[in-house]
Design a protein around this motif. Structure first.
Motif, PDB file in Angstrom:
ATOM      1  N   HIS A 179       0.581  -0.980   0.311  1.00 37.74           N
ATOM      2  CA  HIS A 179       0.087   0.295   0.347  1.00 37.74           C
ATOM      3  C   HIS A 179       1.158   1.032   0.032  1.00 37.74           C
ATOM      4  O   HIS A 179       2.107   1.790   0.873  1.00 37.74           O
ATOM      5  CB  HIS A 179      -0.753   0.124   1.245  1.00 37.74           C
ATOM      6  CG  HIS A 179      -2.349   0.852   1.367  1.00 37.74           C
ATOM      7  ND1 HIS A 179      -2.404   1.129   2.168  1.00 37.74           N
ATOM      8  CD2 HIS A 179      -2.293   1.830   0.188  1.00 37.74           C
ATOM      9  CE1 HIS A 179      -3.341   2.653   1.660  1.00 37.74           C
ATOM     10  NE2 HIS A 179      -3.888   2.892   0.866  1.00 37.74           N
ATOM     11  N   MET A 180       0.387   2.183  -1.036  1.00 43.07           N
ATOM     12  CA  MET A 180       1.167   3.361  -1.213  1.00 43.07           C
ATOM     13  C   MET A 180       0.752   4.173  -0.890  1.00 43.07           C
ATOM     14  O   MET A 180      -0.294   4.123  -1.199  1.00 43.07           O
ATOM     15  CB  MET A 180       2.077   3.508  -2.066  1.00 43.07           C
ATOM     16  CG  MET A 180       3.301   2.343  -2.781  1.00 43.07           C
ATOM     17  SD  MET A 180       5.088   2.493  -4.126  1.00 43.07           S
ATOM     18  CE  MET A 180       3.407   2.660  -5.729  1.00 43.07           C
ATOM     19  N   HIS A 181       0.399   5.367  -0.231  1.00 39.20           N
ATOM     20  CA  HIS A 181      -0.490   6.690   0.074  1.00 39.20           C
ATOM     21  C   HIS A 181       0.996   7.804  -0.443  1.00 39.20           C
ATOM     22  O   HIS A 181       1.709   7.517  -0.137  1.00 39.20           O
ATOM     23  CB  HIS A 181      -0.533   6.245   1.238  1.00 39.20           C
ATOM     24  CG  HIS A 181      -1.988   7.679   1.506  1.00 39.20           C
ATOM     25  ND1 HIS A 181      -2.884   7.836   0.446  1.00 39.20           N
ATOM     26  CD2 HIS A 181      -2.266   8.644   2.469  1.00 39.20           C
ATOM     27  CE1 HIS A 181      -4.007   8.726   1.564  1.00 39.20           C
ATOM     28  NE2 HIS A 181      -3.148   8.592   2.323  1.00 39.20           N
ATOM     29  N   LYS A 182      -0.304   8.629  -1.294  1.00 31.62           N
ATOM     30  CA  LYS A 182       0.319  10.189  -1.627  1.00 31.62           C
ATOM     31  C   LYS A 182      -0.013  10.674  -0.766  1.00 31.62           C
ATOM     32  O   LYS A 182      -0.974  11.117  -0.136  1.00 31.62           O
ATOM     33  CB  LYS A 182      -0.131  10.969  -3.031  1.00 31.62           C
ATOM     34  CG  LYS A 182       0.108  11.856  -3.132  1.00 31.62           C
ATOM     35  CD  LYS A 182       0.073  11.796  -4.781  1.00 31.62           C
ATOM     36  CE  LYS A 182       0.623  10.877  -5.684  1.00 31.62           C
ATOM     37  NZ  LYS A 182       0.250  11.559  -7.219  1.00 31.62           N
ATOM     38  N   VAL A 183       0.764  11.791   0.311  1.00 31.60           N
ATOM     39  CA  VAL A 183       0.907  13.192   1.102  1.00 31.60           C
ATOM     40  C   VAL A 183       0.983  14.177   0.593  1.00 31.60           C
ATOM     41  O   VAL A 183       2.310  14.016  -0.572  1.00 31.60           O
ATOM     42  CB  VAL A 183       0.562  12.569   2.259  1.00 31.60           C
ATOM     43  CG1 VAL A 183       0.808  11.125   3.018  1.00 31.60           C
ATOM     44  CG2 VAL A 183       2.496  12.321   2.726  1.00 31.60           C
ATOM     45  N   GLY A 184       0.623  15.176   1.191  1.00 27.58           N
ATOM     46  CA  GLY A 184       1.585  16.657   1.336  1.00 27.58           C
ATOM     47  C   GLY A 184       2.248  17.663   1.881  1.00 27.58           C
ATOM     48  O   GLY A 184       2.328  18.888   2.068  1.00 27.58           O
ATOM     49  N   SER A 185       2.070  16.641   3.496  1.00 21.46           N
ATOM     50  CA  SER A 185       2.411  16.774   4.523  1.00 21.46           C
ATOM     51  C   SER A 185       3.001  16.078   5.722  1.00 21.46           C
ATOM     52  O   SER A 185       2.896  14.870   5.462  1.00 21.46           O
ATOM     53  CB  SER A 185       0.904  17.685   4.933  1.00 21.46           C
ATOM     54  OG  SER A 185       0.467  16.506   6.011  1.00 21.46           O
ATOM     55  N   THR A 186       3.478  16.410   6.131  1.00 20.81           N
ATOM     56  CA  THR A 186       4.436  15.660   7.195  1.00 20.81           C
ATOM     57  C   THR A 186       2.990  15.192   8.089  1.00 20.81           C
ATOM     58  O   THR A 186       3.314  13.514   8.639  1.00 20.81           O
ATOM     59  CB  THR A 186       5.459  16.147   8.203  1.00 20.81           C
ATOM     60  OG1 THR A 186       6.612  17.395   6.744  1.00 20.81           O
ATOM     61  CG2 THR A 186       6.303  15.214   8.674  1.00 20.81           C
ATOM     62  N   LYS A 187       2.117  15.694   8.450  1.00 20.51           N
ATOM     63  CA  LYS A 187       1.041  15.187   9.329  1.00 20.51           C
ATOM     64  C   LYS A 187       0.507  13.728   8.633  1.00 20.51           C
ATOM     65  O   LYS A 187       0.748  12.690   9.160  1.00 20.51           O
ATOM     66  CB  LYS A 187       0.454  15.868   9.916  1.00 20.51           C
ATOM     67  CG  LYS A 187      -0.918  15.975  10.517  1.00 20.51           C
ATOM     68  CD  LYS A 187      -1.597  16.892  10.355  1.00 20.51           C
ATOM     69  CE  LYS A 187      -2.960  17.391  10.318  1.00 20.51           C
ATOM     70  NZ  LYS A 187      -3.591  18.864  10.082  1.00 20.51           N
ATOM     71  N   HIS A 188       0.282  14.436   7.321  1.00 22.68           N
ATOM     72  CA  HIS A 188      -0.771  13.168   6.622  1.00 22.68           C
ATOM     73  C   HIS A 188       0.640  12.247   6.690  1.00 22.68           C
ATOM     74  O   HIS A 188       0.277  10.707   6.548  1.00 22.68           O
ATOM     75  CB  HIS A 188      -1.044  13.803   5.457  1.00 22.68           C
ATOM     76  CG  HIS A 188      -2.540  14.234   5.813  1.00 22.68           C
ATOM     77  ND1 HIS A 188      -2.984  15.664   4.718  1.00 22.68           N
ATOM     78  CD2 HIS A 188      -3.382  14.415   7.019  1.00 22.68           C
ATOM     79  CE1 HIS A 188      -3.475  15.901   5.160  1.00 22.68           C
ATOM     80  NE2 HIS A 188      -4.114  15.388   6.410  1.00 22.68           N
ATOM     81  N   ALA A 189       1.889  12.022   6.351  1.00 23.08           N
ATOM     82  CA  ALA A 189       2.706  11.100   6.087  1.00 23.08           C
ATOM     83  C   ALA A 189       2.141  10.217   7.120  1.00 23.08           C
ATOM     84  O   ALA A 189       2.561   8.861   7.639  1.00 23.08           O
ATOM     85  CB  ALA A 189       4.296  11.347   6.180  1.00 23.08           C
ATOM     86  N   ARG A 190       3.325  11.121   8.714  1.00 20.41           N
ATOM     87  CA  ARG A 190       2.305   9.956  10.107  1.00 20.41           C
ATOM     88  C   ARG A 190       0.891   9.174  10.636  1.00 20.41           C
ATOM     89  O   ARG A 190       1.580   8.528  10.777  1.00 20.41           O
ATOM     90  CB  ARG A 190       3.029  11.110  10.940  1.00 20.41           C
ATOM     91  CG  ARG A 190       4.276  11.455  11.421  1.00 20.41           C
ATOM     92  CD  ARG A 190       4.314  12.717  12.906  1.00 20.41           C
ATOM     93  NE  ARG A 190       5.232  12.956  12.810  1.00 20.41           N
ATOM     94  CZ  ARG A 190       5.363  14.482  12.675  1.00 20.41           C
ATOM     95  NH1 ARG A 190       4.529  15.552  12.483  1.00 20.41           N
ATOM     96  NH2 ARG A 190       6.875  14.785  13.107  1.00 20.41           N
TER      97      ARG A 190
END
Length: 344
Positions: free
Chosen positions: A138-149
């Motif tokens: 599962h790869m997920h695309k994010v635009g912020s460190t908060k969403h990465a965590r």
């Protein structure tokens, strides 16, 4: 290439840490098959954001099977995740996620080749168990460190860190790649992929230097000899575009970056005058994307593209481009490691 082998290449079973992004709503079957055959990871794009879920699922399954028949290498599928006003995942997004899982479960060949599901736009938290149990990376695309965590805490295997300069759906809060990627690589322990601004060996080497495990590209793969699914006029617009020819406009799941044209001006007018219902506007956007990709209406359609267009000047063969990009990156990294050659 042993020098570029890392956790990402091992996890996905690929030779080079180079991923072709999802680029819907029109098909990317030939691009995906070529990218995988060249040693990277090709991605099947979802066939439309306003399709009837049953129709969309069937088309997605057909596209998956076409790519599997065209290469024996691993590939992925991209599903943007939309939610309604109540926060529920849209039926078409759920249908696409389930179609990917069902395709992998029902066919032993697909189970070996369909290795990953990339989610973007919104986070499919309630579908994490389904994706995990299917054995998909599962790869997920994010635009912020908060969403990465948040994604790592939910069990996502790979984070795609997409900077504000990327093409297609981008983020309401602008954070550019050179800032975002090192922030995220410091914050999570899973492999991170840079998306936004990558186009050659130099940018792959830069991504690795920033702590990423690889790159994902969309715009670069539009302008390829292999992109025969899309109209040639779209690729020509990519080649002709320069700095400042892109802009951010309201897309289906939020802001998106693309080339400025009359179609985008018309979209902004529709939004300003409020002349369409939300459902009508969403369908208009979907159809505008397909008009450009399938029909070549580059004046009145919508053309997602990243700021990297200003550095793309020729069509390339994917079979030659991906290994060359990896070799260039490896050479740069060797020189930077100090083999006695000056760095310019």
């Amino acid at each position: 290439m042993a020098e570029l082998s890392n956790r990402l290449t091992a996890l996905l079973g690929i030779e080079y840490p180079i991923i072709q992004e999802g680029m819907g709503p029109f098909k990317t079957n030939r691009i995906a098959a070529a990218a995988s055959a060249a040693g990277g990871l090709g991605t099947v794009s979802m066939p439309g954001m306003t399709k009837d879920p049953a129709v969309g699922s069937r088309l997605l399954r057909e596209n998956i099977e076409q790519v599997a028949a065209s290469t024996d290498r691993p590939f992925a599928v991209n599903v943007p995740v939309g939610r309604d006003a109540a926060g529920t995942v849209l039926p078409v997004s759920e249908a696409y996620i389930r179609a990917v899982v069902e395709a992998r479960d029902s066919d032993s060949t697909l189970s070996r080749q369909l290795v990953a599901l990339t989610t973007s736009a919104g986070f499919p938290g309630e579908f994490r168990p389904l994706i995990r149990d299917a054995g998909l990376v599962h790869m997920h695309k994010v635009g912020s460190t908060k969403h990465a965590r948040k994604a790592e805490d939910a069990g996502v295997d790979v984070i795609i860190a997409s900077g504000y300069e990327m093409g297609g759906h981008t983020h309401a809060t602008p954070v550019h790649t050179f800032v975002l990627v090192p922030n995220i690589t410091e914050a999570v322990s899973v492999p991170v992929v840079l998306s936004g601004g990558a186009r050659d060996g130099r940018t792959l080497a830069a991504a690795l230097a920033l702590g990423a495990s690889g790159v994902a590209m969309g715009t670069r793969f539009i302008a390829t000899e292999d992109n025969t699914d899309w109209h040639t006029a779209y690729a020509q617009k990519i080649l002709d575009a320069g700095e400042g020819d892109d802009m951010v406009f309201p897309a289906v799941y939020g802001p998106a970056r693309g080339l400025h044209n009359a179609g985008v001006d018309r979209l902004l007018e529709i939004v300003r005058t409020n002349e369409m219902s939300q459902d009508e506007l969403t369908r208009w956007k979907d159809e505008a994307l397909i008009r450009a990709q399938e029909d070549g209406d580059v004046d009145n359609g919508a053309m997602p593209a990243g700021q990297v267009v200003s550095g793309i000047h020729e069509l390339v063969s994917i079979a030659e481009f991906i290994p060359r990009m990896a070799a260039e990156a490896a050479d740069i990294l060797r020189r930077l490691a100090g083999v006695g050659q000056p760095v310019h």
